[in-house]
Design a protein around this motif. Structure first.
Motif, PDB file in Angstrom:
ATOM      1  N   CYS A 195       0.847  -1.195   0.000  1.00 44.56           N
ATOM      2  CA  CYS A 195       0.000   0.000   0.000  1.00 44.56           C
ATOM      3  C   CYS A 195       0.878   1.239   0.000  1.00 44.56           C
ATOM      4  O   CYS A 195       2.050   1.181   0.384  1.00 44.56           O
ATOM      5  CB  CYS A 195      -0.885   0.032   1.247  1.00 44.56           C
ATOM      6  SG  CYS A 195      -2.208  -1.174   1.219  1.00 44.56           S
ATOM      7  N   VAL A 196       0.311   2.356  -0.423  1.00 48.94           N
ATOM      8  CA  VAL A 196       0.953   3.661  -0.254  1.00 48.94           C
ATOM      9  C   VAL A 196       0.017   4.542   0.564  1.00 48.94           C
ATOM     10  O   VAL A 196      -1.204   4.324   0.561  1.00 48.94           O
ATOM     11  CB  VAL A 196       1.258   4.335  -1.617  1.00 48.94           C
ATOM     12  CG1 VAL A 196       2.247   3.501  -2.424  1.00 48.94           C
ATOM     13  CG2 VAL A 196      -0.016   4.585  -2.423  1.00 48.94           C
ATOM     14  N   PRO A 197       0.560   5.533   1.297  1.00 51.96           N
ATOM     15  CA  PRO A 197      -0.310   6.425   2.065  1.00 51.96           C
ATOM     16  C   PRO A 197      -1.221   7.213   1.121  1.00 51.96           C
ATOM     17  O   PRO A 197      -0.755   7.791   0.139  1.00 51.96           O
ATOM     18  CB  PRO A 197       0.669   7.365   2.778  1.00 51.96           C
ATOM     19  CG  PRO A 197       2.021   6.765   2.619  1.00 51.96           C
ATOM     20  CD  PRO A 197       1.979   5.888   1.418  1.00 51.96           C
ATOM     21  N   LYS A 198      -2.498   7.195   1.392  1.00 53.12           N
ATOM     22  CA  LYS A 198      -3.448   7.906   0.528  1.00 53.12           C
ATOM     23  C   LYS A 198      -3.283   9.418   0.664  1.00 53.12           C
ATOM     24  O   LYS A 198      -2.940   9.920   1.730  1.00 53.12           O
ATOM     25  CB  LYS A 198      -4.889   7.519   0.894  1.00 53.12           C
ATOM     26  CG  LYS A 198      -5.301   6.180   0.340  1.00 53.12           C
ATOM     27  CD  LYS A 198      -6.744   5.847   0.636  1.00 53.12           C
ATOM     28  CE  LYS A 198      -7.706   6.674  -0.179  1.00 53.12           C
ATOM     29  NZ  LYS A 198      -9.091   6.187  -0.040  1.00 53.12           N
ATOM     30  N   GLN A 199      -3.538  10.105  -0.433  1.00 49.88           N
ATOM     31  CA  GLN A 199      -3.504  11.567  -0.440  1.00 49.88           C
ATOM     32  C   GLN A 199      -4.928  12.107  -0.381  1.00 49.88           C
ATOM     33  O   GLN A 199      -5.878  11.406  -0.732  1.00 49.88           O
ATOM     34  CB  GLN A 199      -2.797  12.055  -1.721  1.00 49.88           C
ATOM     35  CG  GLN A 199      -1.344  11.610  -1.792  1.00 49.88           C
ATOM     36  CD  GLN A 199      -0.702  11.881  -3.137  1.00 49.88           C
ATOM     37  OE1 GLN A 199      -1.383  12.091  -4.144  1.00 49.88           O
ATOM     38  NE2 GLN A 199       0.623  11.852  -3.165  1.00 49.88           N
ATOM     39  N   LYS A 200      -5.063  13.343   0.045  1.00 54.55           N
ATOM     40  CA  LYS A 200      -6.377  13.959   0.209  1.00 54.55           C
ATOM     41  C   LYS A 200      -7.163  13.907  -1.101  1.00 54.55           C
ATOM     42  O   LYS A 200      -6.678  14.272  -2.155  1.00 54.55           O
ATOM     43  CB  LYS A 200      -6.215  15.420   0.661  1.00 54.55           C
ATOM     44  CG  LYS A 200      -7.535  16.129   0.934  1.00 54.55           C
ATOM     45  CD  LYS A 200      -7.280  17.515   1.491  1.00 54.55           C
ATOM     46  CE  LYS A 200      -8.553  18.322   1.602  1.00 54.55           C
ATOM     47  NZ  LYS A 200      -9.586  17.728   2.430  1.00 54.55           N
ATOM     48  N   GLY A 201      -8.389  13.392  -1.007  1.00 49.81           N
ATOM     49  CA  GLY A 201      -9.276  13.358  -2.166  1.00 49.81           C
ATOM     50  C   GLY A 201      -8.977  12.258  -3.163  1.00 49.81           C
ATOM     51  O   GLY A 201      -9.672  12.124  -4.175  1.00 49.81           O
ATOM     52  N   GLU A 251     -17.709   4.251  -1.082  1.00 47.29           N
ATOM     53  CA  GLU A 251     -18.321   3.469  -0.016  1.00 47.29           C
ATOM     54  C   GLU A 251     -17.822   3.915   1.357  1.00 47.29           C
ATOM     55  O   GLU A 251     -18.553   3.870   2.344  1.00 47.29           O
ATOM     56  CB  GLU A 251     -17.991   1.989  -0.231  1.00 47.29           C
ATOM     57  CG  GLU A 251     -18.807   1.053   0.618  1.00 47.29           C
ATOM     58  CD  GLU A 251     -18.528  -0.401   0.289  1.00 47.29           C
ATOM     59  OE1 GLU A 251     -18.893  -1.239   1.112  1.00 47.29           O
ATOM     60  OE2 GLU A 251     -17.938  -0.677  -0.772  1.00 47.29           O
ATOM     61  N   LEU A 252     -16.576   4.356   1.398  1.00 47.22           N
ATOM     62  CA  LEU A 252     -15.994   4.805   2.663  1.00 47.22           C
ATOM     63  C   LEU A 252     -16.721   6.042   3.178  1.00 47.22           C
ATOM     64  O   LEU A 252     -16.978   6.184   4.376  1.00 47.22           O
ATOM     65  CB  LEU A 252     -14.504   5.099   2.453  1.00 47.22           C
ATOM     66  CG  LEU A 252     -13.619   5.266   3.671  1.00 47.22           C
ATOM     67  CD1 LEU A 252     -13.638   4.020   4.534  1.00 47.22           C
ATOM     68  CD2 LEU A 252     -12.181   5.573   3.233  1.00 47.22           C
ATOM     69  N   GLY A 253     -17.081   6.916   2.249  1.00 51.88           N
ATOM     70  CA  GLY A 253     -17.790   8.136   2.641  1.00 51.88           C
ATOM     71  C   GLY A 253     -16.820   9.235   3.056  1.00 51.88           C
ATOM     72  O   GLY A 253     -15.715   8.974   3.535  1.00 51.88           O
ATOM     73  N   GLU A 254     -17.247  10.465   2.887  1.00 52.96           N
ATOM     74  CA  GLU A 254     -16.392  11.641   3.134  1.00 52.96           C
ATOM     75  C   GLU A 254     -15.895  11.692   4.580  1.00 52.96           C
ATOM     76  O   GLU A 254     -14.728  11.967   4.847  1.00 52.96           O
ATOM     77  CB  GLU A 254     -17.176  12.915   2.798  1.00 52.96           C
ATOM     78  CG  GLU A 254     -16.348  14.187   2.825  1.00 52.96           C
ATOM     79  CD  GLU A 254     -15.332  14.265   1.686  1.00 52.96           C
ATOM     80  OE1 GLU A 254     -14.364  15.025   1.831  1.00 52.96           O
ATOM     81  OE2 GLU A 254     -15.519  13.556   0.668  1.00 52.96           O
ATOM     82  N   LYS A 255     -16.785  11.380   5.513  1.00 51.79           N
ATOM     83  CA  LYS A 255     -16.420  11.525   6.932  1.00 51.79           C
ATOM     84  C   LYS A 255     -15.281  10.582   7.321  1.00 51.79           C
ATOM     85  O   LYS A 255     -14.277  10.991   7.907  1.00 51.79           O
ATOM     86  CB  LYS A 255     -17.653  11.268   7.806  1.00 51.79           C
ATOM     87  CG  LYS A 255     -17.417  11.575   9.274  1.00 51.79           C
ATOM     88  CD  LYS A 255     -18.686  11.393  10.091  1.00 51.79           C
ATOM     89  CE  LYS A 255     -18.405  11.632  11.571  1.00 51.79           C
ATOM     90  NZ  LYS A 255     -19.580  11.304  12.407  1.00 51.79           N
ATOM     91  N   LEU A 256     -15.429   9.290   6.979  1.00 53.31           N
ATOM     92  CA  LEU A 256     -14.377   8.331   7.310  1.00 53.31           C
ATOM     93  C   LEU A 256     -13.120   8.591   6.490  1.00 53.31           C
ATOM     94  O   LEU A 256     -12.001   8.426   6.977  1.00 53.31           O
ATOM     95  CB  LEU A 256     -14.855   6.893   7.065  1.00 53.31           C
ATOM     96  CG  LEU A 256     -15.819   6.282   8.089  1.00 53.31           C
ATOM     97  CD1 LEU A 256     -16.093   4.823   7.739  1.00 53.31           C
ATOM     98  CD2 LEU A 256     -15.266   6.373   9.505  1.00 53.31           C
ATOM     99  N   ALA A 257     -13.306   9.005   5.239  1.00 52.56           N
ATOM    100  CA  ALA A 257     -12.158   9.249   4.361  1.00 52.56           C
ATOM    101  C   ALA A 257     -11.264  10.362   4.906  1.00 52.56           C
ATOM    102  O   ALA A 257     -10.041  10.341   4.717  1.00 52.56           O
ATOM    103  CB  ALA A 257     -12.626   9.600   2.952  1.00 52.56           C
TER     104      ALA A 257
END
Length: 484
Positions: A282-288, A308-314
């Motif tokens: 995996c790589v660290p996710k970036q914003k958006g 599916e994750l949704g904005e709040k959890l993301a």
């Protein structure tokens, strides 16, 4: 019926009644076109495909926030935070497996480069770099395999183990990919028949919104490869032979990642040391960012899509400022042979997922229609849908700038395109040189030959040397390392 006998419409329908709407123009076709259409229809399994469409409507219920948890720290390791002594130990463990001939690298290469404006398979298109024989993504990967084998052979004067290379193509890419890989194998001294397996994933017919099949021309059905999850059904017939060769571990990766460390000894060694049956890079996710997040859903490992994750959890962060669900999936996985045997059995069926697409088709008047908005559905299987069957699942987190730069888009898009791949490969090579103590002053992009270094090793000769444009061009003590 002999292969050269052209069937009548009635003969086709006697064994394939689902094909009736696709034979509307059959009587107008030339003998060659009739044969082409019949051969395609015989490979598409239309009766099952109709059921797949129905089943795909029942998509997995979206996970609730309460069900989703990050992979625990005990199973999530970050390479950049590990001591060099530990990394060296893992590297040696991975190299031992390579030296024993236990590793198979599987490249997912079923896609054509249509989005790049080419009809060639993506793995074969010229990169304009010449870092490896073939100047292609597959060419760089073949060089990495050759280099690892040589490195394995240098350790304690062992015999160099052979890394088996399995190449998953699709009906549209198999012929050109096979031809390209044969040239690469010959160049690097691989025994093509013994060391390389080329196999094709299935194609699945596309649908309109109502689940009816579509003609792309009067003599062809619209069809596409069945997604990267098609690996499991496609490779199942080859597993007994690979097991007999002594293969115990698989590294599965996508052809389009120019920075992929094929058969990465660190990753393989890490998985073996932790007795993982499945591990994923995996790589660290970036914003958006819209890539999927690797997490637990009701305690089972899974990749959850951004929607599916949704904005709040993301957006949720940990105390150290990282995204809580920040393990971004890059389609780079480790599986044991025992796990593959389990999930590749004929009774193991992955679900199909719907993708709404713009699909050109032939209407009932024989005219080609090119829609301006999505008008149809293609079904895909996802490679990570087997994660939930894992009993020992781990994440190996790596630095994006060192290991992930996919070639997905046309140059005009400006991201994940040829120029960004060229830039990112040059940046990694410069980083390796600087770590080795070289002084990089070149103004142009710098490319090490792929056979020189897998992970920044073998560059000690360049310590304290200036790597300038001129030196790369004309200094024979330096330019043997570089593309020039």
């Amino acid at each position: 019926m002999s292969p050269s006998t052209i069937p009548t419409k009635e003969q086709i329908l006697s064994t394939n009644k689902e094909a009736e709407p696709l034979l509307s123009f059959f009587d107008d076709l030339s003998d060659e076109e009739k044969m082409k259409l019949w051969k395609q229809l015989s490979t598409l399994n239309l009766s099952d495909a109709r059921q797949w469409f129905i089943d795909s409507e029942e998509q997995r219920a979206p996970a609730s926030a309460e069900d989703l948890k990050p992979i625990p720290h005990s199973h999530h390791f970050n390479q950049s935070e590990m001591h060099q002594a530990v990394l060296d130990e893992l590297w040696n463990k991975g190299m031992d497996a390579i030296a024993r001939g236990e590793v198979c690298a599987i490249v997912l290469a079923g896609g054509q480069a249509t989005r790049l404006g080419s009809s060639q398979p993506k793995g074969t298109i010229p990169l304009g770099i010449n870092a490896a024989y073939g100047d292609s993504l597959l060419g760089i990967q073949a060089a990495k395999i050759a280099l690892l084998q040589a490195l394995a052979g240098e350790r304690d004067h062992q015999d160099p183990g052979k890394i088996h290379w399995a190449v998953m193509t699709s009906p549209g890419t198999e012929e050109a990919t096979r031809e390209h890989v044969q040239k690469l194998a010959h160049h690097h001294g691989f025994d093509f028949n013994e060391q390389i397996t080329i196999f094709s994933q299935d194609e699945i017919a596309a649908y309109d919104e109502n689940g009816d099949f579509l003609l792309g021309s009067k003599s062809s059905v619209v069809a596409a490869p069945n997604g990267n999850g098609g690996l499991y059904s496609a490779i199942s017939a080859h597993l007994p032979r690979l097991r007999a060769k002594g293969i115990k571990y698989f590294h599965v990766y996508c052809v389009d990642n120019i920075l992929c460390k094929v058969a990465d000894p660190h990753f393989i060694g890490f998985a073996i040391a932790n007795e993982a049956d499945v591990a994923t890079k995996c790589v660290p996710k970036q914003k958006g960012e819209l890539v999927g997040s690797v997490c637990l859903d009701k305690g089972k490992p899974r990749v959850v899509e951004y929607s599916e994750l949704g904005e709040k959890l993301a957006q949720q962060k940990t105390s150290d400022g990282k995204f809580l669900f920040g393990a971004g999936s890059i389609a780079n996985h480790f599986f044991t042979m025992d796990f593959m045997d389990r999930v590749c059995s004929p009774s193991s069926r992955l679900p199909y997922h719907r993708a709404h697409k713009k699909i050109s088709y032939v209407d009932k008047n024989g005219e080609i229609v090119k829609p301006e908005k999505p008008n149809g559905i293609k079904l895909e299987q996802f490679i990570f849908d087997v994660f939930e069957l894992s009993e020992r699942f781990f994440i190996w987190e790596v630095a994006r700038n060192e290991e992930f730069s996919p070639l997905k888009n046309h140059q005009s898009v400006g991201t994940d395109c040829l120029s960004t791949c060229q830039r990112d490969l040059s940046n990694v090579n410069k980083m390796w040189l600087e770590r080795a103590g070289a002084n990089v002053t070149a103004s142009k992009q710098v490319y090490l030959l792929s056979l020189v270094s897998f992970n920044g090793e073998n560059l000690q000769e360049l310590r304290h040397r200036e790597i300038s444009d001129e030196a790369i061009e004309s200094d024979h003590t330096i330019n043997k390392f570089f593309v020039h």
